[in-house]
Scaffold this active site. Sequence first.
Site, PDB file in Angstrom:
ATOM      1  N   SER A  27      21.061  51.795 -24.470  1.00 41.31           N
ATOM      2  CA  SER A  27      20.670  52.113 -26.032  1.00 41.31           C
ATOM      3  C   SER A  27      20.377  50.517 -26.299  1.00 41.31           C
ATOM      4  O   SER A  27      20.049  51.573 -27.467  1.00 41.31           O
ATOM      5  CB  SER A  27      22.137  52.576 -25.971  1.00 41.31           C
ATOM      6  OG  SER A  27      22.964  51.463 -25.638  1.00 41.31           O
TER       7      SER A  27
ATOM      8  N   GLU B 285      33.771  50.465 -35.371  1.00 40.55           N
ATOM      9  CA  GLU B 285      33.931  48.998 -35.260  1.00 40.55           C
ATOM     10  C   GLU B 285      32.923  48.651 -34.175  1.00 40.55           C
ATOM     11  O   GLU B 285      33.419  49.052 -32.709  1.00 40.55           O
ATOM     12  CB  GLU B 285      34.738  48.774 -35.796  1.00 40.55           C
ATOM     13  CG  GLU B 285      35.652  48.047 -36.941  1.00 40.55           C
ATOM     14  CD  GLU B 285      36.311  46.868 -37.439  1.00 40.55           C
ATOM     15  OE1 GLU B 285      36.677  46.339 -36.365  1.00 40.55           O
ATOM     16  OE2 GLU B 285      37.248  47.132 -38.451  1.00 40.55           O
TER      17      GLU B 285
ATOM     18  N   HIS C 286      25.889  48.076 -30.114  1.00 41.51           N
ATOM     19  CA  HIS C 286      25.015  49.196 -31.151  1.00 41.51           C
ATOM     20  C   HIS C 286      24.272  48.656 -32.406  1.00 41.51           C
ATOM     21  O   HIS C 286      25.049  48.162 -32.945  1.00 41.51           O
ATOM     22  CB  HIS C 286      25.202  50.439 -30.675  1.00 41.51           C
ATOM     23  CG  HIS C 286      25.623  50.799 -29.290  1.00 41.51           C
ATOM     24  ND1 HIS C 286      26.984  51.202 -28.861  1.00 41.51           N
ATOM     25  CD2 HIS C 286      24.576  50.958 -28.525  1.00 41.51           C
ATOM     26  CE1 HIS C 286      26.406  51.336 -27.780  1.00 41.51           C
ATOM     27  NE2 HIS C 286      25.471  52.101 -27.587  1.00 41.51           N
TER      28      HIS C 286
END
Length: 221
Positions: free
Chosen positions: A9, A185, A189
Amino acid sequence: MKILLAGDSTVAGCPSYEYPMSGWGAHLAPETYRWAAVHNYAKGGATTESFREEGRWQELLHQAVQGDVILIQFGHNDQKREHLTARTGYAENLRRMVADVRSKGGVPILCTPVERRHFSGGIPLETLGEYPAVVRDLGGQLGLEVIDLNQWTRALYLELGEGRSKELFFHFAPGEHAHWVGGLEDNTHFHENGARLIAAHVSRELETLVLGLRVTTAVQP
């Protein structure tokens, strides 16, 4: 030529409802359009194992031709799997990926995994254990170029400091994002601001490496 991306990701594009969350691979094409097209096969949650099992690695290889550059960055999710420890399953899977790319005439380039944002006493912590070191070691053992994103991102966080480095990541207070209404938070990412910075760095590194490879090839008898 093409640049093909394999990763998790932190490299992948994100669905529109997660905007402005983004992996750096989603912003590489605008940086390289003058000299290479980018095809991003990275997927959220992927490991060196699942990327192959789900068929994404085969899709990537099917598109690769001689001279294409294949960037490989994993580690975040491998770290969560007991059988994919840095010097066992993870290293073996990366070796196999490199061999696959070379069999197609492509150019494999390994990236160390980008660092998470965690500070202690004003210093960014190393959260990925031996995974970055294994990538560096494989570069030397296999004669590969390595883009050290782990070292570069930690240096960036240190330069910005604990406060300003938040702007690189996905931090929202309650009510500021329609999908995460309770706030978020996330220190793994990236906000697109951070993803763009990393993509620009990768592009600069790649341009130097690719030009070097072309010069080397041209002077060979």
